[in-house]
Design a protein around this motif. Structure first.
Motif, mmCIF file in Angstrom:
data_model
loop_
_atom_site.group_PDB
_atom_site.id
_atom_site.type_symbol
_atom_site.label_atom_id
_atom_site.label_comp_id
_atom_site.label_asym_id
_atom_site.label_seq_id
_atom_site.Cartn_x
_atom_site.Cartn_y
_atom_site.Cartn_z
ATOM 1 N N ALA A 158 0.827 -1.200 0.000
ATOM 2 C CA ALA A 158 0.000 0.000 0.000
ATOM 3 C C ALA A 158 0.866 1.256 0.000
ATOM 4 N N ALA A 159 1.984 1.224 0.711
ATOM 5 C CA ALA A 159 2.878 2.388 0.754
ATOM 6 C C ALA A 159 3.445 2.684 -0.623
ATOM 7 N N GLU A 160 3.842 1.643 -1.356
ATOM 8 C CA GLU A 160 4.364 1.857 -2.709
ATOM 9 C C GLU A 160 3.303 2.447 -3.620
ATOM 10 N N TRP A 161 2.064 2.003 -3.458
ATOM 11 C CA TRP A 161 0.960 2.558 -4.247
ATOM 12 C C TRP A 161 0.798 4.046 -3.953
ATOM 13 N N ARG A 162 0.711 4.392 -2.660
ATOM 14 C CA ARG A 162 0.474 5.783 -2.270
ATOM 15 C C ARG A 162 1.636 6.695 -2.661
ATOM 16 N N GLU A 163 2.846 6.239 -2.454
ATOM 17 C CA GLU A 163 4.001 7.116 -2.608
ATOM 18 C C GLU A 163 4.586 7.124 -4.024
ATOM 19 N N LYS A 164 4.366 6.038 -4.765
ATOM 20 C CA LYS A 164 4.986 5.943 -6.090
ATOM 21 C C LYS A 164 3.974 5.848 -7.223
ATOM 22 N N ARG A 184 0.495 5.798 -7.403
ATOM 23 C CA ARG A 184 -0.659 6.694 -7.498
ATOM 24 C C ARG A 184 -0.267 8.065 -8.063
ATOM 25 N N GLN A 193 -8.961 13.014 -3.191
ATOM 26 C CA GLN A 193 -9.202 11.917 -2.260
ATOM 27 C C GLN A 193 -10.111 12.299 -1.096
ATOM 28 N N LEU A 234 -7.604 4.661 -9.046
ATOM 29 C CA LEU A 234 -7.207 5.822 -8.268
ATOM 30 C C LEU A 234 -8.212 6.173 -7.184
ATOM 31 N N LEU A 294 -5.067 -2.508 -1.185
ATOM 32 C CA LEU A 294 -5.271 -1.474 -0.177
ATOM 33 C C LEU A 294 -6.216 -1.912 0.934
#
Length: 403
Positions: free
Chosen positions: A35-41, A43, A255, A316, A352
């Motif tokens: 989830a961190a990779e999704w949010r920080e990279k 997305r 968001q 997204l 997520l």
């Protein structure tokens, strides 16, 4: 055979017309696994991709934006609701004005969740309530051959807006007129908010009309955040047809929206271009050249070769709930393609920690499936019908109301 394997096999067979890009593969080819990779990279990459290639740049919230409540009727609709009418000046006063109409159910204990959406024919057209201010913007109506709103046009679009039913479920309803925001007729970009931002019309990443409609929904949310009777953390954004395209992008790019409800948004909304079914990019960018940024036109005739597709827009929105509504006879919108896009976004929802779409095959007509992603295809044509709203309200009851 596992549920996940069945889903993958179904997707592989149904998307025979072309492979859709994997939303969980980053620009540099790395697989997104947390989830961190999704949010920080990933997305941020996707938001930038769709901004640049499809919806265009927007001005954010202008520092000069202002608003004022010009009507507050606490006994509207025979006492069922409090009616608020709020003039939003995106660039400050004096300047272009967008009217936000809000109905809040009376008798609620504390701030209420809300459903916010743009309308097609003017705020006065969603209900016969004589207290609604008639729009001064251009309208497209058989009852108004000179394109000016009159009392005869009140309630002309009410069949798509079951105001009392929405209120009875405990939701406020907020709406704005699309033409107050941006012209959907020639001269494009000549009225509404676009003249405020001439620098954003330069180049191929220009502030598009759908981009402006989506942006205006965020500005309406800015206003609702200041209204004590609204729980601004529980606002669903709704849209039908081209306004459904805008609702999806609003929910994807902002968001703060708690939920997205897309009704027959079709090409450039919820359907997959890669299937090569229904309305295509060539038609969108020729018949409606103002809807998207100029960059999008370079993909005309290349629907199956896109480096992106609409399941990524739906991705997204994750992990917030999203509902996609289709109609059996709406062939331009490609109902099955809308389902496929929703299903193709499921891996991001699951990554997520959200529920996906609880259907492995395209559901029968008239059947609603509801998880973190909801979907139905109903009988009939391109419209918003009572069946649609029944499903949206049930979905909202599941996700927006306190447990």
């Amino acid at each position: 055979m596992t549920r996940q394997l069945l889903s993958l096999l179904f997707l592989a067979s149904a998307l025979h017309a072309g492979e859709v890009p994997d939303p969980l593969v980053a620009n540099d080819g790395t697989k997104i696994t947390t989830a961190a990779e999704w949010r920080e990279k990933r997305r941020p990459e996707l938001v930038e991709l769709f901004t640049r290639e499809m919806y265009g740049r927007n001005p954010g919230r202008p520092e000069t934006m202002a608003f004022e409540i010009f009507d507050r009727d606490v006994v509207a609709l025979d006492g069922k609701a409090t009616r608020l009418q709020i003039a939003i000046y995106p660039g400050g006063k004096p300047g272009p004005r967008v009217d936000l109409l809000v109905y809040v159910p009376n008798g609620a204990k504390g701030p209420v969740p809300a459903i916010l959406g743009l309308n097609f024919s003017g705020n006065h057209a969603i209900h016969k309530d004589p207290g609604i201010r008639l729009t001064e913007s251009w309208i497209e109506s058989k009852a108004a051959p000179d394109h000016k709103a009159t009392d005869a046009t009140r309630g002309s679009n009410a069949s798509q807006w079951p105001v009392e039913e929405i209120l009875s479920h405990g939701y406020a309803l907020a709406t704005m007129y699309r033409e107050d925001v941006a012209a959907d007729h020639e001269p494009y970009f000549g009225s509404g908010v676009h003249p405020l931002f001439p620098e954003l019309q330069k180049g191929d990443e220009n502030f598009s009309t759908i981009g402006a409609w989506a942006w205006s929904l965020s500005r309406a949310l800015d206003v609702l955040e200041k209204e004590p009777v609204i729980d601004a953390k529980r606002v669903a954004v709704f849209g039908f047809s081209r306004l459904g395209k805008a609702a999806l992008w609003a929910g994807a790019s902002d968001q703060r929206f708690a939920m997205v409800l897309s009704n027959e948004s079709g090409a450039g909304g919820a359907k997959l271009f890669h299937r090569g079914v229904g309305e295509n990019i060539e038609r969108l960018t020729t018949v409606f050249p103002h809807w998207y940024a100029r960059n999008f036109k370079k993909y005309a005739g290349k629907d199956k070769e896109l480096p992106f597709d609409q399941h990524m827009v739906i991705s997204l929105i994750a992990p917030r709930p999203v509902y996609i509504g289709s109609a059996q006879e709406d062939t331009f919108a490609d109902a099955e393609g809308e389902f496929m896009a929703a299903k193709s976004a499921e891996p991001v929802f699951r990554l997520l920690g959200a529920e996906g779409l609880p259907a492995e095959t395209w559901p029968p007509v008239g059947t609603s499936v509801q998880g973190g992603i909801g979907y139905h295809v109903r009988p009939g044509k391109h419209d918003v019908l009572p069946f649609d709203w029944q499903q949206y309200l049930a979905f909202a009851d599941k996700h927006l109301k306190p447990r």
